[in-house]
Design an enzyme around this catalytic site. Structure first.
Site, PDB file in Angstrom:
ATOM      1  N   GLU A  49       0.833  -1.216   0.000  1.00  0.00           N
ATOM      2  CA  GLU A  49       0.000   0.000   0.000  1.00  0.00           C
ATOM      3  C   GLU A  49       0.871   1.271   0.000  1.00  0.00           C
ATOM      4  O   GLU A  49       1.877   1.335   0.705  1.00  0.00           O
ATOM      5  CB  GLU A  49      -0.845  -0.012   1.288  1.00  0.00           C
ATOM      6  CG  GLU A  49      -1.724   1.201   1.501  1.00  0.00           C
ATOM      7  CD  GLU A  49      -2.366   1.247   2.890  1.00  0.00           C
ATOM      8  OE1 GLU A  49      -1.813   0.658   3.847  1.00  0.00           O
ATOM      9  OE2 GLU A  49      -3.425   1.880   3.012  1.00  0.00           O
ATOM     10  N   LYS A 126      -9.728   2.400  -1.400  1.00  0.00           N
ATOM     11  CA  LYS A 126      -9.841   1.861  -0.029  1.00  0.00           C
ATOM     12  C   LYS A 126     -11.129   2.347   0.626  1.00  0.00           C
ATOM     13  O   LYS A 126     -11.402   3.557   0.674  1.00  0.00           O
ATOM     14  CB  LYS A 126      -8.620   2.320   0.766  1.00  0.00           C
ATOM     15  CG  LYS A 126      -8.489   1.723   2.158  1.00  0.00           C
ATOM     16  CD  LYS A 126      -7.176   2.215   2.778  1.00  0.00           C
ATOM     17  CE  LYS A 126      -6.883   1.631   4.132  1.00  0.00           C
ATOM     18  NZ  LYS A 126      -5.612   2.139   4.687  1.00  0.00           N
ATOM     19  N   CYS A 162      -5.129  -2.923   3.545  1.00  0.00           N
ATOM     20  CA  CYS A 162      -4.661  -2.707   4.913  1.00  0.00           C
ATOM     21  C   CYS A 162      -5.788  -2.688   5.950  1.00  0.00           C
ATOM     22  O   CYS A 162      -6.340  -3.734   6.286  1.00  0.00           O
ATOM     23  CB  CYS A 162      -3.820  -1.424   4.937  1.00  0.00           C
ATOM     24  SG  CYS A 162      -2.678  -1.349   6.353  1.00  0.00           S
TER      25      CYS A 162
END
Ligand SMILES: NC(=O)CCC(=O)C(=O)O
Length: 273
Positions: A49, A126, A162
């Site tokens: 990421e 995300k 994440c």
């Protein structure tokens, strides 16, 4: 979306990149491109990421943000083509030329997937922003869409990033759309690395899915990253795990892994919604 009855094997390389505050974005991009090119022979290569802009370097994000047709993604596209691999290029701080988003912030944490012919095959923004009142929620928009891609072996992989890992309902929604693989780039700190290791196994076991997770190493913006990138079988078996420094994890995933796990122990068919 239907996956093949038995997926073929898959050769995967996870590039667990270590970086500090001393490299410029072009310098780091050049280094990453060389690492990607060296992975010829793999079917899929995965990066962490926000590796170009720094996962925890919040203050630098507005200045370093790029569009998905900017220099970082262009360099990744060329590297994917040169290596002949499907490349999950990790994520960038995305600033589109013509979009501000519902909160007017104009930045996203966007994963990019490049196909072996150098085309931008997919993007994922995300959904769960990390940082509570600071960091991502302060600076970035939240993504809203589930994204699945087809891997070279015909199976379907769902994208997440994440902190998303802490939200199991996301992964249930992804398997309901046909995902058998979870691709998860991260910048997960050393301070909570045992959460990472446990949650990766939990997502693999509860969703009977293959987890391919590529973390960051090194220390940047005062935060030590935890490494421990991993490939986890649907049984929870750790097929491969990196250490805490920079490392390329090369893993041969056997054919039919998810299908045989779901067939021999059909726990997902006992869900009551
Ligand atoms: N970059 C992130 O999303 C960090 C997530 C994290 O540190 C945590 O969930 O803990």
């Amino acid at each position: 979306m239907t996956s093949p009855t038995t997926s073929a094997g898959l050769r995967v390389a996870l590039i667990q990149l270590a970086y500090d505050d001393s490299e410029t974005v072009p310098e780091r991009t050049a280094r990453v491109v060389d690492l990607v090119r060296a992975q010829r022979g793999h079917d899929l290569v995965v990066l962490p990421e926000l590796w170009p802009m720094g996962g925890f370097d919040y203050r630098a994000w507005p200045d370093k943000a790029e569009a998905t047709d900017g220099p970082v993604v262009k360099a990744l596209a060329e590297a994917a083509q040169d290596a002949g691999v499907l490349l999950h290029g990790g994520s960038i701080v995305e600033r589109p030329a013509d979009e501000l988003g519902p909160e007017g912030k104009g930045l996203w944490n966007t994963s990019v997937v490049l196909s072996a012919d150098g085309a931008l095959a997919s993007t994922y923004r995300k959904i769960h922003r990390f940082g509570f009142a600071g960091g991502e929620p302060l600076l970035m928009e939240a993504g809203a869409d589930l994204v699945l891609i087809e891997l070279p072996n015909g199976s379907h992989a769902a994208l997440s990033t994440c902190y998303d890992l802490r939200f199991p309902e996301l992964y249930r929604a992804q398997i309901d759309q046909g995902a058998t693989v979870f691709l998860i780039p991260a910048a997960w700190p050393m301070a909570r690395i045992e959460h990472w290791r446990l949650l990766l196994r939990a997502r693999a076991i509860e969703d009977q899915a293959l987890v391919i997770a590529c973390n960051t190493a090194g220390t940047h913006a005062g935060t030590e990253m935890g490494g421990r990138s991993a490939v986890i079988a649907p049984s929870g078996e750790v097929l491969a795990e990196a250490g805490t420094g920079e490392e390329v994890l090369s893993v041969q995933i056997p054919a039919g892994l998810v299908e045989s796990a779901r067939e021999s122990f059909p726990v997902l068919s006992d869900r009551r919604l």
